[in-house]
Design an enzyme around this catalytic site. Structure first.
Site, mmCIF file in Angstrom:
data_model
loop_
_atom_site.group_PDB
_atom_site.id
_atom_site.type_symbol
_atom_site.label_atom_id
_atom_site.label_comp_id
_atom_site.label_asym_id
_atom_site.label_seq_id
_atom_site.Cartn_x
_atom_site.Cartn_y
_atom_site.Cartn_z
ATOM 1 N N HIS A 157 31.133 -26.812 -5.350
ATOM 2 C CA HIS A 157 32.081 -27.315 -4.349
ATOM 3 C C HIS A 157 32.213 -26.306 -3.201
ATOM 4 C CE1 HIS A 157 36.001 -29.149 -2.970
ATOM 5 N NE2 HIS A 157 36.109 -27.925 -2.485
ATOM 6 N N GLU A 158 32.440 -25.055 -3.559
ATOM 7 C CA GLU A 158 32.682 -24.042 -2.525
ATOM 8 C C GLU A 158 31.439 -23.820 -1.662
ATOM 9 O OE1 GLU A 158 35.461 -22.957 -1.611
ATOM 10 O OE2 GLU A 158 36.618 -23.783 -3.260
ATOM 11 N N HIS A 161 30.830 -26.369 0.945
ATOM 12 C CA HIS A 161 31.549 -26.165 2.209
ATOM 13 C C HIS A 161 30.659 -25.414 3.198
ATOM 14 C CE1 HIS A 161 35.459 -27.857 1.565
ATOM 15 N NE2 HIS A 161 35.668 -27.186 0.452
ATOM 16 N N TYR A 172 38.472 -29.534 9.744
ATOM 17 C CA TYR A 172 39.224 -29.410 8.500
ATOM 18 C C TYR A 172 40.668 -29.891 8.631
ATOM 19 C CZ TYR A 172 39.821 -27.661 3.785
ATOM 20 O OH TYR A 172 40.033 -27.577 2.431
ATOM 21 N N GLU A 181 36.259 -32.089 2.288
ATOM 22 C CA GLU A 181 36.612 -31.832 0.892
ATOM 23 C C GLU A 181 35.818 -32.722 -0.062
ATOM 24 O OE1 GLU A 181 38.246 -29.845 -1.100
ATOM 25 O OE2 GLU A 181 38.396 -28.586 0.658
ATOM 26 N N ASP A 254 48.837 -29.525 3.621
ATOM 27 C CA ASP A 254 47.449 -29.500 3.164
ATOM 28 C C ASP A 254 46.500 -29.990 4.277
ATOM 29 O OD1 ASP A 254 45.239 -29.331 1.388
ATOM 30 O OD2 ASP A 254 45.534 -31.400 0.722
ATOM 31 N N HIS A 259 42.940 -32.392 0.563
ATOM 32 C CA HIS A 259 42.609 -32.407 -0.868
ATOM 33 C C HIS A 259 43.179 -33.647 -1.556
ATOM 34 C CE1 HIS A 259 42.221 -28.052 -0.002
ATOM 35 N NE2 HIS A 259 41.296 -28.077 -0.930
HETATM 36 ZN ZN LIG Z 1 37.240 -27.431 -0.906
#
Ligand SMILES: [Zn+2]
Length: 339
Positions: A157-158, A161, A172, A181, A254, A259
């Site tokens: 996931h990271e 990005h 974002y 996301e 957020d 998210h």
């Molecule tokens: Zn993320």
């Protein structure tokens, strides 16, 4: 063109907020650290390695809040006694392998970027993040969250990005942020499925399975198969993700619910992979990858624009009309009409 890197942590702020309000000190400390990371100037510094060659460097922050920390394992070094180091090393490798073997991508920037990670960041730090050029993992507090290197999908996931940062550069906030996301959840889950040789029907479609400490009422941070069902715990609250546009959450927190509303495109991807069957990284994953990297998606794309890009990508790659029709149908099931 590379978009400004955005700091993305795997645990959303509203989860840590709630824990902190309950007096959970590690969450409060983690929130403060995340806020500091966000305001720090992030710079992407691509370092060249020979294309097609995986190169990893794992460092140990030794529970301090300084990066990068001491180098503890380099590419081709054998495993070390510290399992966090080995998990980070293996997770970076699994991510690189999916993008290289399936999509022909040379590391996350497609130019052979060396993959760097730091483990044991801070004390009881309840998060993991990509800061534009490295992955950073906390150990978790042991009470609510465990070691963040444990989940290969979190690592995928990271790093995804990073792929978005170097390609579509999705902004974002609000819908483009939720897409940013979601794309990370999609490829994070695909990294895990590819590593485990799982078909779409065998995968758990969870993000962060095994991250919640024993006793927490939940199975993961998010569920792509059933958004909104990953956890329901007195301390964490209930998973707020919608699975359909009619439940889209309007919020200023957020970054506009990046998210939260990611549950909608996440579920569309799951529905597509499930309908097509077989390995999800093949047709469904390739369509998403083509849409993300095709250089035609604007950075402020909303869900409909992204849905259109996936239908166009399906048409371009698969001559049989059933594939694009299945993409359209999957989006329709979450309340988005690409046509
Ligand atoms: Zn993320």
């Amino acid at each position: 063109m590379t978009a400004e890197p955005t700091l993305c942590a795997i645990v959303p702020p509203y989860v840590l907020d709630r824990l902190a309000e309950d007096g959970h000190a590690p969450a409060a400390r983690s929130l403060a650290l995340d806020a500091a990371h966000r305001t720090a100037r992030l710079t992407a510094v691509p370092r060249q390695a020979p294309a097609d060659r995986l190169e990893r460097v794992i460092s140990d922050a030794g529970h301090r809040e300084r990066l990068p920390g001491r180098t503890v394992r380099r590419e081709a070094d054998g495993p070390v006694p510290d399992q966090s180091v080995n998990h980070a090393y293996d997770g970076l490798g699994a991510t690189w392998t999916l993008f290289s073997a399936v999509y022909g991508r040379h590391s996350i920037d497609d130019q052979g970027l060396r993959l760097d990670a730091t483990v044991h960041y801070g004390r009881d730090y309840d998060n993991a993040f990509w800061d534009g050029h490295r992955m950073v993992f906390g150990d978790g507090d042991g009470e609510v969250f465990g070691d963040f290197t444990a989940c290969v999908d979190v690592i995928g996931h990271e790093l995804a990005h990073g792929v978005t940062q170097f390609t579509a550069g999705l902004e974002y906030h609000n819908q483009p942020g939720a897409l940013n996301e979601s794309v990370s959840d999609v490829f994070g889950s695909l990294v895990k499925q590819y590593a485990l040789h799982q078909d779409a029907a065998d995968a758990d479609w969870l993000i962060g399975a095994g991250l919640l400490a024993p006793g927490v009422q939940g199975v993961a941070l998010r569920s792509m198969k059933a958004p909104g069902t990953a956890y329901d715990d007195p301390r964490l609250g209930k998973d707020p993700q919608p699975a359909h546009m009619r439940d889209y959450v309007q919020t200023g927190r957020d970054n506009g619910g990046v998210h939260i509303n990611s549950g909608i495109p996440n579920h569309a991807f799951y529905l597509l992979a499930d309908a097509l069957g077989g390995p999800a990284w093949e047709r469904a994953g390739r369509i998403w990858y083509d849409a993300l990297t095709g250089r035609r998606l604007p950075a402020d794309a909303d869900f409909t624009a992204f849905a259109r890009a996936t239908v166009a990508a399906a048409r371009a790659r698969y001559p049989e009309p059933e594939v694009a029709d299945t993409v359209t149908a999957s989006w329709a099931k979450v309340g988005i009409s690409p046509t």
